[in-house]
Design an enzyme around this catalytic site. Structure first.
Site, mmCIF file in Angstrom:
data_model
loop_
_atom_site.group_PDB
_atom_site.id
_atom_site.type_symbol
_atom_site.label_atom_id
_atom_site.label_comp_id
_atom_site.label_asym_id
_atom_site.label_seq_id
_atom_site.Cartn_x
_atom_site.Cartn_y
_atom_site.Cartn_z
ATOM 1 C CG HIS A 42 -1.767 1.199 1.362
ATOM 2 N ND1 HIS A 42 -3.093 1.221 0.990
ATOM 3 C CD2 HIS A 42 -1.491 2.456 1.824
ATOM 4 C CE1 HIS A 42 -3.602 2.423 1.205
ATOM 5 N NE2 HIS A 42 -2.645 3.200 1.724
ATOM 6 C CD GLU A 43 1.776 3.645 3.612
ATOM 7 O OE1 GLU A 43 2.105 4.729 3.067
ATOM 8 O OE2 GLU A 43 0.677 3.488 4.179
ATOM 9 C CG HIS A 58 0.505 6.224 -0.868
ATOM 10 N ND1 HIS A 58 -0.569 6.674 -1.582
ATOM 11 C CD2 HIS A 58 0.005 5.644 0.261
ATOM 12 C CE1 HIS A 58 -1.686 6.389 -0.923
ATOM 13 N NE2 HIS A 58 -1.368 5.763 0.182
#
Length: 450
Positions: free
Chosen positions: A24-25, A28
């Site tokens: 998920h990170e 980003h």
């Protein structure tokens, strides 16, 4: 041994959760770096630092509480007046003295923290200066990674391992026809012989055709049998490598109709809708049958819809969880869970008495569902969630498009620090929700296996 299996299931889910958070990170991080934004930190977890390593300009590491993660991007919001010049600083310093109280203090603290992320040497490499579409890509990248991972998991389950379904190989043959609606489980004297037993069908036979129609699945065979009550059907089976032709006459039986979702149909009064079908008294062996490659994407879509439905009714579901926690009542197995709850379910699945492949499939399904939940939840359009940042970027784009349409000067970037009080309220509600679910999963957990 059971304890070891339970711990193994728990560890599987914890590692899976860690990988999900890390990806998920990463969703980003990668676009942020591609777009030139300075990223100071990439961290998995919260709290005290457990380990970290600086690579280039970014510090990568882990923290003690594996309940999430974050990346620290330079200039998430426009700089405060203090960062723009001494005159502006004096005006800003005069502001708090005129009042504003807690609201002004929270906003100013947020602005100060944001200013600290802006390196004067990298003033052009800040997030808020990116075009709107790039900001949306950066903030949506995290949830999209969870969606991609979930799709990959469900594709492996559906097309790599397969969906468990009945095959044309006969697993069991009933000896008799039991009365409809009876609680009787064993044949009694006088019960009629089941059609399959009377026809001479044996366990281990493989159905090739029924009534002249070739069959490839047990569902196809069942459909023909149920549509043929009282009809004589020639049945061709493979037995010990030889084709054997038998004669089957299904009897009439009452069964509850099903709706388009596969659930038992009921009338306006809530009574089961019954209809007459053919009955033979055979059961097919279960096996994992690989599905077309697009099935995983279909399953992902269904799960997204289901989780979105849960989200819409989340306040009521949380209330029900709180009531069950106080009263000790039974939890809704389809209700929300904390990380502890998901871990307990994984432990139960790993320790149950079932084939290893079956347990692995359920564990992977849980991990896929967890990633769907992360995808949907993070797109809620409220700060501090990713969806909130996307809304801020889109609002900034709307303002700029409006100004361009009417040939006005470009407006100032949207200052999301003004929403800090609302952000704190949302964060507080998330903490309360997490605490309720955590307590419920500790003291009144959902028992997946009864």
């Amino acid at each position: 041994m059971e304890i070891l299996l339970y711990v193994g299931g728990l560890l599987f889910m914890l590692v899976g959760l860690g990988v999900s958070i890390a990806l998920h990170e990463m969703g980003h991080l990668v676009p942020a770096k591609l777009f030139g934004v300075h990223v100071g930190q990439y961290m998995i977890g919260f709290g005290p630092r457990l380990w970290s390593q600086r690579i280039g300009e970014t510090e990568y590491g882990f923290k003690w509480l594996p309940l999430g993660g974050f990346i620290s991007m330079s200039g998430m919001y426009p700089p405060s007046p203090q960062a723009l010049g001494a005159a502006a600083e004096q005006a800003a310093e005069a502001g708090p003295q005129r009042g504003g109280g807690l609201f002004r203090t929270l906003v100013q603290d947020a602005r100060t923290a944001n200013d600290e992320t802006i390196d004067p040497d990298r003033a052009e490499r800040v997030f808020y200066r990116l075009p709107v579409w790039k900001r949306v890509v950066v903030m949506a990248g995290g949830p999209v990674m969870n969606l991609v991972l979930a799709t990959l998991i469900f594709t492996v389950l559906a097309s790599g391992i397969g969906v468990q379904q009945g095959t044309t190989t006969i697993a069991s043959v009933s000896e008799c026809v039991l009365p409809a609606g009876s609680a009787q489980t064993e044949c009694a004297q006088g019960d009629p012989v089941a059609p399959a037993a009377q026809a001479g069908i044996l366990p281990g036979d493989r159905l090739l055709s029924i009534g002249g129609t070739p069959v490839d699945t047990f569902a196809e065979a069942s459909e023909i049998i149920q549509a043929s009550p009282g009809r004589v059907l020639p049945v061709v089976v493979e037995r010990d490598g030889q084709e054997v032709t038998l004669s089957l006459t299904p009897v009439v039986a009452e069964r509850q109709a099903v709706d388009e979702h596969g659930r038992g149909a009921v009338d306006d009064a809530g009574e089961p809708v019954m209809h007459e079908v053919g009955y033979a008294g055979v059961g097919g062996q279960l096996a994992y049958v690989p599905q077309p490659i697009g099935t995983g994407l279909e399953i992902t879509g269904e799960n997204v819809g289901a989780v979105a439905g849960i989200l819409v009714t989340l306040p009521q579901r949380l209330w029900d969880v709180g009531v069950s926690l106080v009263t000790g009542g039974e939890r809704d197995p389809n209700g929300p869970l904390s990380v502890v709850g998901v871990g307990r379910l994984a432990g139960e699945v790993a320790a149950t008495d079932a084939p290893i492949l079956n347990r692995f499939v359920v564990l992977l399904s849980l991990l896929g569902s967890l990633n769907i939940a992360l995808f949907v939840f993070n797109l809620i359009p409220l700060l501090p969630l990713d969806g909130g940042h996307i809304v801020v970027a889109l609002w900034d784009g709307v303002k700029r498009a409006w100004a361009k349409l009417f040939r006005r000067p470009p407006p100032k970037p949207v200052d999301a620090t003004r929403l800090v009080p609302l952000t704190i309220v949302v964060a507080g509600l998330l903490i309360v929700m997490g605490a309720v679910l955590l307590l419920a999963d500790l003291f009144n957990p959902v028992k997946l296996l009864g």
